[in-house]
Write a protein that holds these residues in place. Sequence first.
Motif, mmCIF file in Angstrom:
data_model
loop_
_atom_site.group_PDB
_atom_site.id
_atom_site.type_symbol
_atom_site.label_atom_id
_atom_site.label_comp_id
_atom_site.label_asym_id
_atom_site.label_seq_id
_atom_site.Cartn_x
_atom_site.Cartn_y
_atom_site.Cartn_z
ATOM 1 N N ALA A 292 -25.433 -5.931 3.381
ATOM 2 C CA ALA A 292 -25.881 -5.054 4.469
ATOM 3 C C ALA A 292 -25.969 -5.831 5.786
ATOM 4 O O ALA A 292 -25.517 -5.362 6.836
ATOM 5 N N LYS A 293 -26.521 -7.024 5.721
ATOM 6 C CA LYS A 293 -26.645 -7.863 6.921
ATOM 7 C C LYS A 293 -25.254 -8.212 7.458
ATOM 8 O O LYS A 293 -25.026 -8.218 8.672
ATOM 9 N N GLN B 159 -26.672 -11.279 2.562
ATOM 10 C CA GLN B 159 -26.696 -9.924 2.035
ATOM 11 C C GLN B 159 -25.543 -9.134 2.625
ATOM 12 O O GLN B 159 -25.184 -9.311 3.797
ATOM 13 N N GLU C 54 -32.557 7.582 -6.688
ATOM 14 C CA GLU C 54 -32.163 6.769 -7.855
ATOM 15 C C GLU C 54 -33.092 5.569 -8.029
ATOM 16 O O GLU C 54 -33.401 5.160 -9.146
ATOM 17 N N HIS D 215 -29.413 7.686 -3.184
ATOM 18 C CA HIS D 215 -29.671 6.274 -3.511
ATOM 19 C C HIS D 215 -31.179 6.001 -3.543
ATOM 20 O O HIS D 215 -31.693 5.343 -4.454
ATOM 21 N N PHE E 262 -27.343 8.560 1.056
ATOM 22 C CA PHE E 262 -28.546 7.753 1.327
ATOM 23 C C PHE E 262 -29.732 8.312 0.532
ATOM 24 O O PHE E 262 -30.487 7.586 -0.111
ATOM 25 N N GLY F 96 -28.086 -3.292 8.345
ATOM 26 C CA GLY F 96 -28.168 -4.751 8.402
ATOM 27 C C GLY F 96 -29.539 -5.209 8.872
ATOM 28 O O GLY F 96 -30.174 -6.076 8.265
ATOM 29 N N ALA G 195 -27.712 -3.600 -5.669
ATOM 30 C CA ALA G 195 -28.623 -2.446 -5.667
ATOM 31 C C ALA G 195 -28.944 -1.969 -4.258
ATOM 32 O O ALA G 195 -29.382 -0.834 -4.078
ATOM 33 N N ASN G 196 -28.721 -2.846 -3.270
ATOM 34 C CA ASN G 196 -29.292 -2.561 -1.950
ATOM 35 C C ASN G 196 -28.265 -2.426 -0.819
ATOM 36 O O ASN G 196 -28.552 -2.764 0.326
ATOM 37 N N TYR G 197 -27.071 -1.916 -1.171
ATOM 38 C CA TYR G 197 -26.145 -1.533 -0.099
ATOM 39 C C TYR G 197 -26.289 -0.025 0.071
ATOM 40 O O TYR G 197 -25.801 0.753 -0.755
ATOM 41 N N PRO G 198 -26.983 0.385 1.148
ATOM 42 C CA PRO G 198 -27.444 1.780 1.218
ATOM 43 C C PRO G 198 -26.314 2.811 1.092
ATOM 44 O O PRO G 198 -25.306 2.726 1.779
ATOM 45 N N GLY G 199 -26.536 3.753 0.202
ATOM 46 C CA GLY G 199 -25.614 4.858 0.013
ATOM 47 C C GLY G 199 -24.736 4.710 -1.212
ATOM 48 O O GLY G 199 -24.127 5.685 -1.667
ATOM 49 N N MET G 200 -24.655 3.494 -1.763
ATOM 50 C CA MET G 200 -23.744 3.253 -2.884
ATOM 51 C C MET G 200 -24.434 3.345 -4.244
ATOM 52 O O MET G 200 -23.762 3.298 -5.272
ATOM 53 N N GLY G 201 -25.760 3.437 -4.253
ATOM 54 C CA GLY G 201 -26.461 3.382 -5.528
ATOM 55 C C GLY G 201 -26.263 2.019 -6.164
ATOM 56 O O GLY G 201 -25.822 1.072 -5.511
ATOM 57 N N LEU G 202 -26.585 1.912 -7.448
ATOM 58 C CA LEU G 202 -26.386 0.638 -8.161
ATOM 59 C C LEU G 202 -24.899 0.519 -8.476
ATOM 60 O O LEU G 202 -24.322 1.387 -9.128
#
Lengths: 283, 283
Positions: A263-264, A261, B69, B66, B63, B267, A46-53
């Motif tokens: 993103a990290k 994560q 959403e 997302h 972004f 990140g 859910a929390n990779y920005p820009g990809m939505g769920l």
Amino acid sequence: MYDAAIVGSGPAGLSAAMNLHLHNKNFIWFGTEGMSAKVVRSEKIANYPGMGLISGDKLNKKFSAHAKEMGLSVTSKMVTNIMAAGESFTLLAENDIYEAGSLILAIGAATGRGITGETELLGRGVSYCATCDGFLYKGKTIAVLCMSKAYEHEAEYLAGMTEKVFLYTPYKDSGIDLGNVTRLGSPIKAVYGKMRVEEIELVSGEHIPVDGLFCLRDSVAPAVLLPGLAMDGPHIMVDRDCATNLPGCFAAGDCTGRPYQIAKAVGEGNVAAHSLLDYLAGN
Amino acid sequence: MYDAAIVGSGPAGLSAAMNLHLHNKNFIWFGTEGMSAKVVRSEKIANYPGMGLISGDKLNKKFSAHAKEMGLSVTSKMVTNIMAAGESFTLLAENDIYEAGSLILAIGAATGRGITGETELLGRGVSYCATCDGFLYKGKTIAVLCMSKAYEHEAEYLAGMTEKVFLYTPYKDSGIDLGNVTRLGSPIKAVYGKMRVEEIELVSGEHIPVDGLFCLRDSVAPAVLLPGLAMDGPHIMVDRDCATNLPGCFAAGDCTGRPYQIAKAVGEGNVAAHSLLDYLAGN
């Protein structure tokens, strides 16, 4: 000699590879064709920005497509040993040797704590590479720890080579069904031997005499992979620039610690690549 | 009181907001409806893993989508001052006051070095907020530094309020055309005054007497925004957990230093959010 080597094809390794590519570096990128087994196994992210769920499988496909679009390709070999030698690094990957002037470790979090005695007996009966060392055990009895279905072909290769195999898999639906393979019902706890491996001990308390132990895992413990690397518990110690204690060696992603994560990981892959570029510019 | 406040709606702020939301925290997120002006201005982005080659405008829209959403919304107010008060933070945003138990600064890299004398005369003729302080200058003469077209409506508001405005914009196509606005051909170099602002000096050497100076920028310099915050040159000093020197205050993205990259920002936003969650759990 390569400018750099990247070990690992998860989000951190990918992010690093992209940036070295954009800076026209000559590098080799070790990993698996499937990119990241860990991302694939994530049901929903859910929390990779820009990809939505998004499902892990779909996100991994997007990572793969992005790498392909850039013309990046992974060398599908498992790196089992690295030596820091003066100004460069020597990598051993399935009997082939590679030289690189700098290094990014993006090898993921070590799963499990390893087996007691494993590090001490590495190279003296303990092996991480079926292709490299299997021939040494012709007609002998070995134990095999197979952590992932992806390595079952290696376990089968070892069974074909040896007299007898005691196999442990942490998952249930193993496809291995060979006459000389005995499945262990309890995990391997320790490996013992004076000069070389002599026996294993199971969590159940049972002792089994063996000539060797193969550990087939996604990754090798960092301190075993690269002797001299400073650790912080199970994680590679890095600074804000993702630099390790070894000059020219950087690390990124789950191997440097929590949070585990995506993103990290992409963030650190980016930072490690930029730090490596600075390092190469300074050399 | 909110559990947390996030300042900034670029990739780092977004990434942090997502993670606080997933952990059901009660937080307020300050930024702009348009998310990240800096991302929008990027012509092409090649190294945000999974997106392929993408325009900044398109990535910013992803972004934004997302965030929508997830049900996240930005409070479109500029935070001009923060005070660390015991166990909480007091934020001033366009004359409104907010309280939060913890803080993530994702305010971007400070652009430019500021104007000589600006910090010293802040609150004594130097202002960052037209809405807050414009009424103080009825019938007076002011200088306005307008760094972005997004703030032209504030400059026009000030022109409507005051007798005379000397305006400097670093961009060429300003839409401001009012009788009492004089465009400056040279940037503002310094602001002087004993008790209060008395005059400005341009890079050209010219001195102009004014009663006030409004600096309309995307962000306020971190050390001015939050007194007591430790800096490393122009960047907020943070450790590997994105923690600043002030307990409960974290920072992420370009404001913590190079590389100025979207991957690094998302990140750090993720890491800062997880560190903040640990902090709240410990309190």
